[in-house]
Every structure is written in structure tokens, then in C-alpha cells.
Scaffold this motif. Structure first.
Motif, PDB file in Angstrom:
ATOM      1  N   VAL A 198       0.820  -1.222   0.000  1.00 38.95           N
ATOM      2  CA  VAL A 198       0.000   0.000   0.000  1.00 38.95           C
ATOM      3  C   VAL A 198       0.849   1.264   0.000  1.00 38.95           C
ATOM      4  CG1 VAL A 198      -1.870  -1.201   1.201  1.00 38.95           C
ATOM      5  CG2 VAL A 198      -0.223   0.146   2.530  1.00 38.95           C
ATOM      6  N   LEU A 199       2.174   1.118   0.029  1.00 37.50           N
ATOM      7  CA  LEU A 199       3.050   2.286   0.043  1.00 37.50           C
ATOM      8  C   LEU A 199       3.465   2.660  -1.371  1.00 37.50           C
ATOM      9  CD1 LEU A 199       5.456   1.415   3.005  1.00 37.50           C
ATOM     10  CD2 LEU A 199       3.382   2.797   3.071  1.00 37.50           C
ATOM     11  N   SER A 200       3.690   3.956  -1.575  1.00 36.08           N
ATOM     12  CA  SER A 200       4.276   4.406  -2.833  1.00 36.08           C
ATOM     13  C   SER A 200       5.761   4.053  -2.841  1.00 36.08           C
ATOM     14  CB  SER A 200       4.109   5.922  -2.968  1.00 36.08           C
ATOM     15  OG  SER A 200       4.934   6.590  -2.015  1.00 36.08           O
ATOM     16  N   PRO A 201       6.421   4.064  -4.003  1.00 39.86           N
ATOM     17  CA  PRO A 201       7.867   3.779  -4.033  1.00 39.86           C
ATOM     18  C   PRO A 201       8.669   4.698  -3.105  1.00 39.86           C
ATOM     19  CG  PRO A 201       6.974   3.677  -6.254  1.00 39.86           C
ATOM     20  CD  PRO A 201       5.873   4.184  -5.371  1.00 39.86           C
ATOM     21  N   GLU A 202       8.273   5.974  -3.009  1.00 40.82           N
ATOM     22  CA  GLU A 202       8.965   6.896  -2.117  1.00 40.82           C
ATOM     23  C   GLU A 202       8.741   6.517  -0.660  1.00 40.82           C
ATOM     24  OE1 GLU A 202       8.104   8.818  -5.988  1.00 40.82           O
ATOM     25  OE2 GLU A 202       6.878   7.773  -4.499  1.00 40.82           O
ATOM     26  N   GLU A 203       7.515   6.128  -0.321  1.00 37.51           N
ATOM     27  CA  GLU A 203       7.212   5.734   1.058  1.00 37.51           C
ATOM     28  C   GLU A 203       7.905   4.427   1.434  1.00 37.51           C
ATOM     29  OE1 GLU A 203       2.791   7.864   0.976  1.00 37.51           O
ATOM     30  OE2 GLU A 203       2.995   5.699   0.751  1.00 37.51           O
ATOM     31  N   ARG A 204       8.133   3.566   0.464  1.00 39.13           N
ATOM     32  CA  ARG A 204       8.879   2.326   0.746  1.00 39.13           C
ATOM     33  C   ARG A 204      10.323   2.650   1.129  1.00 39.13           C
ATOM     34  NH1 ARG A 204       6.701  -1.219  -4.461  1.00 39.13           N
ATOM     35  NH2 ARG A 204       4.597  -1.593  -3.651  1.00 39.13           N
ATOM     36  N   ILE A 205      10.920   3.608   0.458  1.00 39.06           N
ATOM     37  CA  ILE A 205      12.280   4.020   0.816  1.00 39.06           C
ATOM     38  C   ILE A 205      12.275   4.628   2.215  1.00 39.06           C
ATOM     39  CG2 ILE A 205      14.150   5.618   0.246  1.00 39.06           C
ATOM     40  CD1 ILE A 205      13.465   5.217  -2.691  1.00 39.06           C
ATOM     41  N   ALA A 206      11.250   5.413   2.543  1.00 41.33           N
ATOM     42  CA  ALA A 206      11.144   5.981   3.891  1.00 41.33           C
ATOM     43  C   ALA A 206      11.011   4.878   4.936  1.00 41.33           C
ATOM     44  CB  ALA A 206       9.949   6.933   3.970  1.00 41.33           C
ATOM     45  N   LEU A 207      10.234   3.847   4.627  1.00 41.78           N
ATOM     46  CA  LEU A 207      10.070   2.720   5.555  1.00 41.78           C
ATOM     47  C   LEU A 207      11.404   2.020   5.785  1.00 41.78           C
ATOM     48  CD1 LEU A 207       8.177   0.737   7.115  1.00 41.78           C
ATOM     49  CD2 LEU A 207       8.011  -0.569   4.988  1.00 41.78           C
ATOM     50  N   LEU A 208      12.123   1.739   4.712  1.00 45.31           N
ATOM     51  CA  LEU A 208      13.436   1.095   4.849  1.00 45.31           C
ATOM     52  C   LEU A 208      14.388   1.994   5.625  1.00 45.31           C
ATOM     53  CD1 LEU A 208      13.886  -0.381   1.240  1.00 45.31           C
ATOM     54  CD2 LEU A 208      13.249  -1.624   3.317  1.00 45.31           C
ATOM     55  N   GLY A 209      14.345   3.299   5.348  1.00 43.93           N
ATOM     56  CA  GLY A 209      15.211   4.227   6.065  1.00 43.93           C
ATOM     57  C   GLY A 209      14.935   4.244   7.548  1.00 43.93           C
TER      58      GLY A 209
END
Length: 427
Positions: A198-209
Motif C-alpha cells: 500500500v506504500l508508494s515507491p517513495e514511502e517504501r524508501i522511507a520505511l526502509l530508512g
């Protein structure tokens, strides 16, 4: 929940303002907050969880006030961290003494029999920290399985200033986490496919970060010494819980358990108090590092997605129940189309209108919404991210890489979906 949205219009019964809404979501008034939080507060869990949540809220408010006054949080070992480490070492020392005393007692044959030594040895082994193992009930990926995913994780790890992970496990939780496994403390990232989808590609990077930042910011709770002591005490506290509906002998056992259980609970509460502020600081630092990696906008978007975890769980349970209640044939058909569950989940998340996110923000602020007992309230984390100049992304998603990531994760997505349909959410 109706599949098709229908716009609704009505006057607010409190202030008379016009309310425009979506038939799928709660009707509320943005002008006066009428019906902004119609649900009942969720129970806070057991006593230890209530203590942990209260500490996270209190320290979250204190640290946010400090940051709003211009003081940036820094990872550091304060007096509480030193005391927590000393207490954890004492716990490990007692464990070692029990094991050594138990072995000596068995070999020395105290009192004409080894039973005292056996009891001491069992107590020591019960408290002994155990290295975690790789999970066997969920797909685990290594570099050869998902080179593109590991390449992305490597880049995010470099951006937050830490080493990457050795393995990535994927499961059906609406969550993500980092941990270690094995005696060498290898790093493991756990990705919940429902959240990832459900995350955008940008939000996935934020999650990993955010998750990888926990390796970089010196979170005392996850350290080898303190973290293992907390896990050992928690395991023992759980093992000493009173036996439900006891027999006569079990009633005696319950009475015997009272004193050690209270002692262990006291040690756990003390460790939680000593590490809570550092843990809350670590969450804020992880959010800041996520924003520096993926941008403030992406990190704030991630916070908003966390606010709709409840509705996402309802949707998943509905899909699971539909497959279960339809009988074996329906279950087989659902399993053959397991990937469709992710399409429906992503479509739902994409269709949530801004006014519903705003309602969730206001309701979350009223309730003090927290991802779990260790995190500060979500609305405080969001406020912290929005403080100061917005940050731009150090890493930006590439459409081709996004497609390759989806291809790499496809077999695991299918397996996780089938596991959910078979075992249920949290099964």
C-alpha cells in the motif's frame, strides 16, 4: 464496506456546516469535529504494555517539546542507559551464577540428591539469553534470491550510515521491523507485504530508512546486553503467569510463582523506565533519517499510511473470512487467485480520500494512536517531521527498479497471500 464510492452531502447536526463525504467512510465535520472519533478506545493490553505505552507517550511529548525549542535529538548514552546496562549485566550475572551453581550442585550431590542443582540449572537456563533463529514459517530471501531488493536496501543503509542486512523475511503483518539472528548477530529485515503493497515507491524508501536507522542510532532497547536481558525476563514472566482454572496442585504452584513473578515484573518495569526515553529518542531519530533518505513528504506519507492499519486489517480479515466460510472449494479458488488480495488492498488504500486521512489524524491525536507500545504517538512523530525546513530525498525511486522489485517479490507475495488465506492474519 461498499465497493463503489458515493459522494454524500448533509448539514452538521452540531454547527450546521455542510459536510461532504464518501459513503464508504465515517461522516464527520471538519469545522467542529462532530463524529470525528465515533469508535471505542481499544484496550491497552496487559500491565506491562500499559506501562510501556504511557512512558512512550510521556517521553514523546517531552522530546517533541525539546525539538520544537531548537534542540535536536542526538543518540547518546545518558545516566539511564548506563543504569539499564548495569541492571542487564546483573541479570546476566544471576543467570550465569544459577547455571554454575546448578552444575556444581548436580556434581556435588548436595543434601544426598541432585534435585536442588537441577532446579538451579533449570532456572538459569530459563533466564539464559537465546540467539534468535531465522524464521521457518515465512519466506526468507538472501542476496541471490532478490539482488535488486538487496541493492535498494544497501543504498538506504549507506544513506542512513549503517551496514546492510544479511537476510530479508517477508510475512503477512502490516508492519516492518529489524532484528538479529544467530550467535554472530547477523541482521534481519522483516517486511510485511500488506504494508509494502500500500506504500508508494517513495514511502517504501522511507520505511526502509526508518527501520535501518535503528541499527545506526544506538537504540539501547535493541542492544545485545539490554535487549537480551529484557527478552529473557519477558519470557520468564510469561512462563510464570498463573495457571487458569487450576487444580489443587496447580493452585499451590500459582502461589509459589507469585514472588518470582512480581520480582521479574519489577525488574522489567525498571528496565522499561530506564530505556523508554532513549527508545523514544531512537524513534524520532529514525523518522528524521527516513526523511533525509526519502524526503519529508515521503516520511509524512508513511505516517498517514500507518493511521489506516485498522481498516486494512478489516479488509484483510474480510478476504480471509470469505475464503474460509465458502468451504474447501472456495478456499482452493481463493488460493489460486491469492495475488488478487494485494490488488484489492492497494486499490483500497489508493482510494482513501484526504478527508478520511484528516479524520484519522484528528482521531489519532485524541486517542494518542501508537504503532505499538514502544513508539511515541503517531501525531507527535508527524509533527516532529513537519518541524523545520522540509527535506529533499537523498534516494529517489526508479520506475524500472520498481518493476524489477515487483518481479523479484512476486513468488513471496503469492506465498504470503496463501499463508494468510490458510492461517489467518497473525496466524
Amino acid at each position: 464496506m461498499p465497493a463503489v464510492a458515493r459522494e454524500t452531502t448533509q448539514p452538521c447536526p452540531e454547527c450546521g456546516a455542510e459536510i461532504r463525504g464518501d459513503s464508504r467512510f465515517t461522516v464527520w465535520c471538519a469545522a467542529c469535529d462532530w463524529n470525528v472519533d465515533p469508535g471505542e478506545p481499544q484496550p491497552a493490553g496487559g500491565r506491562l504494555e500499559r506501562v510501556e505505552r504511557a512512558l512512550a507517550r510521556r517521553h514523546g511529548e517531552q522530546l517533541l517539546a525539546e525539538m520544537l525549542s531548537g534542540r535536536e535529538p542526538q543518540p547518546r548514552r545518558d545516566a539511564d542507559a548506563v543504569l539499564a546496562t548495569a541492571l542487564a549485566l546483573a541479570v546476566h550475572g544471576v543467570t550465569l551464577a544459577l547455571v554454575a551453581g546448578g552444575i556444581w550442585g548436580v556434581m556435588a550431590d548436595w543434601g544426598g540428591g541432585p534435585w536442588i542443582g537441577f532446579i538451579l540449572l533449570l532456572l538459569g537456563l530459563g533466564l539464559a539469553p537465546r540467539p534468535s533463529r531465522l524464521p521457518t514459517d515465512k519466506p526468507v530471501l538472501f542476496r541471490t534470491d532478490a539482488p535488486e531488493l538487496f541493492a535498494l536496501v544497501d543504498e538506504v543503509a549507506a544513506a542512513v550510515g549503517t551496514r546492510s542486512v544479511h537476510a530479508i523475511a517477508v510475512d503477512g503483518s502490516i508492519n516492518a521491523a529489524v532484528t538479529t539472528y544467530g550467535v554472530r548477530g547477523r541482521r534481519l529485515l522483516v517486511l510485511g507485504i500488506p504494508l509494502w503493497e500500500v506504500l508508494s515507491p517513495e514511502e517504501r524508501i522511507a520505511l526502509l530508512g526508518h527501520e535501518l536507522a535503528h541499527y545506526a542510532n544506538g537504540d539501547t532497547r535493541n542492544g545485545l546486553v539490554v535487549g537480551s536481558a529484557v527478552r529473557s525476563l519477558a519470557l520468564c514472566h510469561h512462563a510464570l503467569q498463573p495457571i487458569q482454572h487450576p487444580s489443587a496442585i496447580e493452585m499451590v504452584v500459582n502461589v509459589v510463582y507469585v514472588v518470582p513473578r512480581l520480582l521479574i515484573r519489577g525488574l522489567l518495569v525498571l528496565l522499561l523506565r530506564l530505556t523508554s526515553r532513549a527508545g523514544t529518542r531512537a524513534e524520532y531519530l529514525a523518522d528524521r533519517l527516513a526523511a533525509r533518505t526519502a524526503s519529508t513528504e515521503a516520511a509524512v506519507g508513511l505516517m498517514d499510511r500507518l493511521l489506516i492499519v485498522g481498516p486494512l486489517e478489516v479488509l484483510l480479515r474480510s478476504e480471509i473470512n470469505r475464503a474460509t466460510l465458502g468451504g474447501p472449494r472456495a478456499a482452493r479458488e481463493a488460493a489460486s487467485r491469492a495475488d488478487e488480495i494485494w490488488d484489492r488492498l492497494a486499490a483500497y488504500a489508493a482510494s482513501v480520500p484526504e478527508h478520511e486521512y484528516e479524520r484519522q489524524r484528528r482521531a489519532g491525536a485524541r486517542r494518542g494512536h501508537q504503532v505499538d507500545a514502544t513508539h511515541p504517538p503517531t501525531h507527535l512523530r508527524r509533527t516532529c517531521l513537519l518541524t523545520g525546513t522540509p527535506l529533499t530525498a537523498a534516494l529517489t525511486p526508479d520506475p524500472d527498479r520498481t518493476a524489477r522489485l515487483a518481479e523479484e517479490l512476486a513468488p513471496s507475495r503469492t506465498e504470503v497471500a496463501k499463508n494468510l488465506l490458510r492461517d489467518g492474519l497473525g496466524g
